[in-house]
Every structure is written in structure tokens, then in C-alpha cells.
Design a protein around this motif. Structure first.
Motif, PDB file in Angstrom:
ATOM      1  N   GLY A 131       0.773  -1.171   0.072  1.00 55.72           N
ATOM      2  CA  GLY A 131      -0.036   0.080  -0.050  1.00 55.72           C
ATOM      3  C   GLY A 131       0.716   1.261  -0.021  1.00 55.72           C
ATOM      4  N   ALA A 132       2.043   1.088  -0.030  1.00 58.86           N
ATOM      5  CA  ALA A 132       3.030   2.228  -0.172  1.00 58.86           C
ATOM      6  C   ALA A 132       3.042   3.163  -1.441  1.00 58.86           C
ATOM      7  CB  ALA A 132       4.601   1.886   0.042  1.00 58.86           C
ATOM      8  N   GLY A 133       2.255   2.697  -2.348  1.00 60.21           N
ATOM      9  CA  GLY A 133       2.308   3.351  -3.734  1.00 60.21           C
ATOM     10  C   GLY A 133       3.203   3.031  -4.869  1.00 60.21           C
ATOM     11  N   LYS A 134       3.740   1.711  -4.706  1.00 63.32           N
ATOM     12  CA  LYS A 134       4.703   1.492  -5.653  1.00 63.32           C
ATOM     13  C   LYS A 134       4.044   1.056  -7.073  1.00 63.32           C
ATOM     14  CE  LYS A 134       5.920  -2.359  -3.165  1.00 63.32           C
ATOM     15  NZ  LYS A 134       5.067  -2.221  -1.927  1.00 63.32           N
ATOM     16  N   THR A 135       2.869   0.355  -6.851  1.00 60.38           N
ATOM     17  CA  THR A 135       2.261  -0.154  -8.201  1.00 60.38           C
ATOM     18  C   THR A 135       1.608   1.179  -8.769  1.00 60.38           C
ATOM     19  OG1 THR A 135       1.749  -2.289  -7.345  1.00 60.38           O
ATOM     20  CG2 THR A 135       0.291  -1.397  -9.029  1.00 60.38           C
ATOM     21  N   THR A 136       1.039   2.085  -8.125  1.00 63.54           N
ATOM     22  CA  THR A 136       0.682   3.160  -8.597  1.00 63.54           C
ATOM     23  C   THR A 136       1.673   4.007  -9.437  1.00 63.54           C
ATOM     24  OG1 THR A 136      -0.957   3.156  -6.553  1.00 63.54           O
ATOM     25  CG2 THR A 136      -0.736   5.209  -8.002  1.00 63.54           C
TER      26      THR A 136
HETATM   27  N1  LIG Z   1      -7.995   1.739  -8.035  1.00 65.84           N
HETATM   28  C1  LIG Z   1      -7.630   2.232  -6.899  1.00 65.84           C
HETATM   29  N2  LIG Z   1      -8.806   2.482  -6.358  1.00 65.84           N
HETATM   30  C2  LIG Z   1      -8.850   2.874  -4.900  1.00 65.84           C
HETATM   31  N3  LIG Z   1      -7.567   2.936  -4.265  1.00 65.84           N
HETATM   32  C3  LIG Z   1      -6.468   2.486  -4.765  1.00 65.84           C
HETATM   33  C4  LIG Z   1      -6.476   2.126  -6.226  1.00 65.84           C
HETATM   34  N4  LIG Z   1      -5.086   1.483  -6.579  1.00 65.84           N
HETATM   35  C5  LIG Z   1      -4.500   1.852  -5.353  1.00 65.84           C
HETATM   36  N5  LIG Z   1      -5.180   2.344  -4.370  1.00 65.84           N
HETATM   37  C6  LIG Z   1      -4.742   2.434  -2.983  1.00 65.84           C
HETATM   38  O1  LIG Z   1      -3.489   3.218  -3.120  1.00 65.84           O
HETATM   39  C7  LIG Z   1      -2.626   2.830  -2.139  1.00 65.84           C
HETATM   40  C8  LIG Z   1      -1.125   2.560  -3.001  1.00 65.84           C
HETATM   41  O2  LIG Z   1      -1.463   1.217  -3.643  1.00 65.84           O
HETATM   42  P1  LIG Z   1      -0.364   0.366  -4.332  1.00 65.84           P
HETATM   43  O3  LIG Z   1      -0.002   1.596  -5.427  1.00 65.84           O
HETATM   44  O4  LIG Z   1      -0.933  -0.611  -5.019  1.00 65.84           O
HETATM   45  O5  LIG Z   1       0.568   0.093  -3.348  1.00 65.84           O
HETATM   46  P2  LIG Z   1       1.679  -0.990  -3.215  1.00 65.84           P
HETATM   47  O6  LIG Z   1       1.854  -1.409  -4.716  1.00 65.84           O
HETATM   48  O7  LIG Z   1       3.087  -0.477  -2.761  1.00 65.84           O
HETATM   49  O8  LIG Z   1       1.373  -1.952  -2.539  1.00 65.84           O
HETATM   50  C9  LIG Z   1      -3.324   1.729  -1.333  1.00 65.84           C
HETATM   51  O9  LIG Z   1      -3.837   2.284  -0.064  1.00 65.84           O
HETATM   52  C10 LIG Z   1      -4.210   1.493  -2.419  1.00 65.84           C
HETATM   53  O10 LIG Z   1      -5.553   0.679  -1.586  1.00 65.84           O
END
Ligand SMILES: Nc1ncnc2c1ncn2[C@@H]1O[C@H](COP(=O)(O)OP(=O)(O)O)[C@@H](O)[C@H]1O
Ligand SMILES: [Mg+2]
Lengths: 252, 328
Positions: free
Chosen positions: A42-47
Motif C-alpha cells: 500500500g506504499a504506492g509502488k504499483t500506482t
Molecule cells: N484503483 C484504486 N482505487 C482505489 N484505491 C487504490 C487504487 N489503486 C490503489 N489504491 C490505493 O492506493 C494505495 C497504494 O496502492 P499500491 O500502489 O497498489 O501500493 P503497493 O503497490 O505499494 O502495494 C493503497 O492504499 C491502495 O489501496
């Protein structure tokens, strides 16, 4: 260092409703370096990788600069055309379709009327499957992806990222669902990309893997960039204690 | 190991042929039943000619519905779009003193506009296509009634025109529109399986997120599918008007269920990402044989519904057995 960055992010923010997934991210990536992007769930890596790959758009005000050019209306098709390939955490595979359709998804080889050069795609997919060493002889380029195992699907997603010439490859937790030997191959593969002069963003849950291949660490914590620095002589143990500090105090 | 040395030759049917195989098997079984009970009707050339007259209309509509279904959406608005494009064709025809091509162009433009409208509602506003097109079907039907003012429009001047002969004339027992229908099926079949657009249609209904991540413009693909429905509506309504030299505003009403039945009996699942054009042609033939056959054997029209119901449910069983899953 006076090199100009391959890609530069300025003031990247992303909110999902009330969740601030990324806040004020500034990041430069240089050619031929491997950046290990780490941080808790949930750190935001994927985002962040989704924003770089054009799959998600950043909130207003963010700047994406590629080779000195600010990019407007950034999207996935543009990103791929400009040499950014991604192995997404969710694999981004179309499961009912064949392996070769997935390998060429979004970048089909077509003639000038838009008809797909099927034979060519199949041939290239065969070569690719041989290259990444599909041990199972059961699969052909025609096999639907839904019949493959987790590791094999991963193989398809990864091979798709190397098929096209690219200058940046991002891999979001590519070793999940893989056997140990397969994981080792992926690490080898990442070093290979660098040897070819490409840049890599590597995301892993395994801190030893992240440490092993990195030239630079970028640590995210709840959407903030809390550390960005070269690996230098940092040992794996020191790296892991850095991660622990971040988890505890939110800083290094 | 001894087993390794014995090559067991088993006939393996590739998955992509199974729906077509199922649909044709089903078709032949149904024909066998028909012929057994009413050989004097179902072995006549006249019966086949009667079927071939309306079959192309169902094929052309069904083709566009296969695209929409495979793209992961559904379109229930086509019966009204059909009536509306037909009306625009008729009005233009009258206004331009029988300029067929101008009338056809106006009709196609209307069809494209209808498709864009539905596509906009579904992709930009994110509405469910099932509910949206249900509503749009009522809306377009209303517009058609208002514009048509309850008239029956006849075009006797067409009776001996060359354009009529070319589109709906007959070549022996084969009506010309069958050739057109099969020609369109061939072209759309090639696009469906070999053109980038067709490939993207599959991806749109299978995993749109993956497609987007890989740079496929999923919204555009879906909009184009709805536009294709509109265009097929205008082609179908034009053929139908030429056939009867008449326009009536309820002309779309008999299409909804048979066309959808043709898609599903043909082996295209509702779930998206998969479908077959050859199967659709067979499915449409099955459905039109029931439509025409029930009346031809002198049964009451009520039995058509019963026939459709049986065919749809039995064919679902057949397709599921072939794909190796009898239970969900
Ligand atoms: N499509 C989305 N809708 C709502 N919240 C999202 C979405 N994608 C990611 N998040 C939120 O954004 C935050 C970062 O997620 P993510 O980038 O997946 O983290 P990581 O890849 O580091 O585990 C998390 O709190 C997640 O719940
Ligand atoms: Mg993630």
C-alpha cells in the motif's frame, strides 16, 4: 554526475477518492541503471509504475519528462511507443486469448490495412517461448493463457516486455507465484537488461532480491518518497534495517 | 516406462472449433427431427427458399451482435434502430424522388449516430449496456413513431428497378440477399479473426484492464462495436424495405429474440472475450428454420416460442458439454 535523466517525474500526486496513494513524488531515472523500488504494502509502488506506464493518469500538476521532453496526455500506448515496457503486478493478460495474442497485445504486427500478420506473430512467439525456456512441451503459441500455471503466465508477461525494443522496463513483483529456479532466472534477466543499456525499475517483496540487483534504492512509505540514494557499499543487512526504520518511524 | 512408447492417437478438437461444431451438430439434429415429422414440408425446395429470404436479415443483425457480445457488452436497442434507419431511408427516398444511394447514405449515417449515442452512454458515462440499450430501444421506437405519424410507406416504383433486382432479386432458388448476407459474414468474419480491430474486440470483453495497460483503446473498440450494430441495422432495414417495397414502423419488432437466440445458439457465450462468426451463421439458420418451419407445418404461431425456448436451452447444454463443463 552530469548525465541527463531518461525520465523525470516532478510533483506526481495521485488520490483515489480519499486515499492519497502518492504525494509529491520527484524522481529521476538514468539510462542503464537498476532502481529497486521498495516499501510496504500500500506504499504506492504499483500506482507509481502505473503512472509512468500511462495506465493511470497522475493528478493535475504533475510533470512527466522523457528525454528532456515534457509529455502531455500521457497514456499507455504512447509510453510503449516511446520505449517503456511494464510487467504489471496483475500480469495484464487476456486469459481466454492465445499466448501469441497476449504477447502482441496492443502492439500487433499488422499490414497497412490493419490485418494482423499472424504467421509472423506465431513464429516470434515460438522463438520467445524457446528463449525463456518453457519446460512444458504441451504449450504452443495457440494455447489460451488460462491453461498456464502462475509462473508460466508470468513468463508470458515478462517475455512481452522484452520482445520490443525498450529503454525502460518496469517489473512489479515479477517473481510472485514463481518457483525458486524461475526466480533466479528473473534476477539474471534483470541484470541482462541492464547489460543491454536499458533502465529497470524493479519492485520486490524480497529485500535480498531488491538489494542484490540494485544500483539505487527508492523507498516509498504511505505515498511519500522517503529515501532515494545509490546502493554504494550498503550491505543487505544495512538495507533491511533501513526498511525496518521506515516501517517504524516513517523515515530512514 | 511402457506407456511413454505407446502413442495414443486421440482426435483432439481444438477449442476454437467446438462452438461451431456444437452449433452445426445441433442444427442437423433439429433438421432431422423436422424432416422426420414433416418430410413433405422440410424436403421441399420452397421451404429452403422461404428460409433463405429472411435468413440474411438475421445473419446481418446477428453478426453485429456477436461483435458487441464478444466486446463484453450487449445491445437491445437494435430493433428500434432498425425501424429508425428504415424510416430515414424512406423519408429521404421520398424527398429525393427515389435517390437510392442518398437514402441509403442517410440511413447509414443515422445508424452510425445511433451507435455513437449508445457507445457514448456506455463508455463515457459508464452505464450498463443492458439497461442503457433497453431504454434507448424505447426511446428510438418513440422517435420513430412520432416522425412516422402512423403511416405505411409504399414504394411501388421500386418493383422493377435494377437496384431491387441486385439486392433482393433471385438467382434461381437463391435470393440475392443471401449472397449479400453471406458476403458480409465473410468480411466481418475476417475482420473478427484477423484484423487488429477484431483482436481488440476479443480483448475488450476478456480483460479490458489488461488491454488498457497494454495501450489498447478499449472505449473506442466498444463504441465501434455499437456503431457496427447501427450500420447493420441500416443495411438490414434497407434490404427489408426493398424486399417488400414497403416501410412500416414496427419492422424491427420480430428481431430481438431470434437474433439474440442466433448469437447464443451459435456458440457465442454472453460472458465476452469469445465468439464465433461461423457459429452465428449456423445459429441464425437454426432460428429461422424454426420461425419458418413452425408455420409451414401448419402449427400455431405459439409453437415458435416453444421451439425457440427448447432450442436455446438444449443448445446451451450442448455447448457446455462440449466445453467440458456440465456444471458451472
Ligand atoms: N484503483 C484504486 N482505487 C482505489 N484505491 C487504490 C487504487 N489503486 C490503489 N489504491 C490505493 O492506493 C494505495 C497504494 O496502492 P499500491 O500502489 O497498489 O501500493 P503497493 O503497490 O505499494 O502495494 C493503497 O492504499 C491502495 O489501496
Ligand atoms: Mg503493488
Amino acid at each position: 554526475m552530469d548525465k541527463s535523466p531518461l525520465i523525470e517525474l516532478i510533483g506526481v500526486e495521485k488520490t483515489f477518492g480519499r486515499v492519497q496513494a502518492l504525494s509529491n513524488i520527484n524522481l529521476k531515472l538514468y539510462e542503464g541503471e537498476i532502481v529497486s523500488l521498495v516499501g510496504d504494502n500500500g506504499a504506492g509502488k504499483t500506482t507509481l509504475t502505473k503512472i509512468i506506464s500511462g495506465t493511470e493518469s497522475a493528478d493535475d500538476g504533475a510533470k512527466i519528462i522523457l528525454r528532456g521532453q515534457e509529455q502531455k496526455n500521457w497514456n499507455a500506448a504512447k509510453a510503449r511507443k516511446l520505449g517503456i515496457e511494464t510487467v504489471h503486478q496483475n500480469r495484464a493478460l487476456s486469459e481466454q486469448q492465445s499466448i501469441y495474442a497476449n504477447v502482441f497485445m496492443g502492439r500487433e504486427l499488422v499490414n497497412r490495412f490493419g490485418f494482423v500478420k499472424r504467421k509472423e506473430q506465431i513464429k516470434e512467439t515460438e522463438a520467445l517461448m524457446r528463449k525463456i525456456g518453457y519446460t512444458s512441451k504441451v504449450w504452443t503459441p495457440h494455447s489460451p493463457v488460462l491453461k498456464l500455471s502462475g509462473g508460466e503466465r508470468q513468463g508470458v508477461a515478462i517475455s512481452r516486455a522484452i520482445l520490443f525494443d525498450s529503454s525502460l522496463v518496469m517489473l512489479d513483483e515479477p517473481t510472485t507465484a514463481m518457483a525458486l529456479s524461475e526466480q533466479a532466472e528473473v534476477m539474471e534477466f534483470i541484470l541482462n537488461l541492464k547489460a543491454q543499456g536499458r533502465s529497470v525499475i524493479f519492485i520486490s517483496h524480497n529485500p535480498w532480491d531488491a538489494h542484490a540487483v540494485a544500483d539505487r534504492f527508492v523507498i516509498l512509505d504511505r505515498g511519500r518518497l522517503v529515501f532515494d540514494g545509490p546502493k554504494g557499499n550498503t550491505t543487505a543487512d544495512e538495507f533491511i534495517s533501513m526498511l525496518r526504520d521506515v516501517a517504524k518511524k516513517g523515515s530512514v | 516406462m511402457a506407456i511413454d512408447n505407446v502413442t495414443v492417437k486421440k482426435i483432439v478438437i481444438p477449442d476454437r472449433f467446438k462452438p461451431v461444431l456444437g452449433a452445426s451438430g445441433f442444427y442437423f439434429m433439429m433438421m432431422a427431427v423436422f424432416i422426420y415429422f414433416a418430410p413433405d414440408v422440410f424436403l421441399q425446395v420452397g421451404m429452403f427458399t422461404a428460409v433463405f429470404l429472411s435468413l440474411p436479415l438475421f445473419i446481418i443483425m446477428g453478426l453485429s451482435l456477436v461483435f458487441v457480445t464478444v466486446s463484453g457488452e450487449i445491445d437491445l436497442s437494435f430493433p428500434s434502430t432498425l425501424a429508425l434507419t428504415g424510416l430515414i431511408f424512406s423519408l429521404t427516398l421520398t424527398a429525393t424522388d427515389y435517390n437510392f444511394w442518398l437514402a441509403f447514405l442517410a440511413s447509414v449515417t443515422t445508424g452510425v449516430a445511433c451507435g455513437l449515442f449508445v457507445g457514448f452512454l456506455v463508455t463515457k458515462l459508464g452505464f450498463s449496456s443492458l439497461i442503457t440499450t433497453l431504454g434507448v430501444n424505447f426511446m428510438f421506437a418513440g422517435i420513430t413513431q412520432v416522425l412516422n405519424k402512423g403511416q405505411l410507406r409504399q414504394f411501388p416504383k421500386f418493383d422493377d428497378s435494377p437496384i431491387r433486382a441486385a439486392v433482393v432479386g433471385s438467382w434461381g432458388p437463391i435470393p440475392a440477399q443471401l449472397i449479400w448476407g453471406l458476403g458480409i459474414a465473410l468480411i466481418l468474419g475476417i475482420i473478427f479473426n484477423r484484423h487488429r480491430f477484431g483482436i481488440h474486440v476479443h480483448i475488450a470483453g476478456d480483460n479490458p484492464e489488461a488491454g488498457r495497460a497494454m495501450g489498447v483503446n478499449i472505449s473506442r473498440v466498444k463504441v465501434l462495436c455499437f456503431v457496427l450494430v447501427g450500420v447493420c441495422c441500416s443495411i438490414t432495414s434497407t434490404i427489408s424495405i426493398l424486399m417488400n417495397s414497403t416501410y412500416y414502423s414496427t419492422m424491427g419488432e420480430g428481431y430481438l429474440l431470434p437474433v439474440l437466440a442466433a448469437v447464443f445458439v451459435g456458440g457465442t457465450p454472453v460472458t465476452g472475450g469469445k465468439g464465433t462468426i461461423a457459429g452465428l451463421v449456423i445459429g441464425a439458420t437454426t432460428v429461422v428454420f424454426i420461425n419458418t418451419g413452425v408455420v409451414a407445418v401448419g402449427l400455431d404461431g405459439y409453437y415458435t416460442g416453444l421451439g425457440f425456448g427448447l432450442v436455446i436451452i438444449l443448445s446451451l447444454l450442448g455447448h457446455r458439454a462440449l466445453s467440458g463443463r456440465l456444471s458451472r
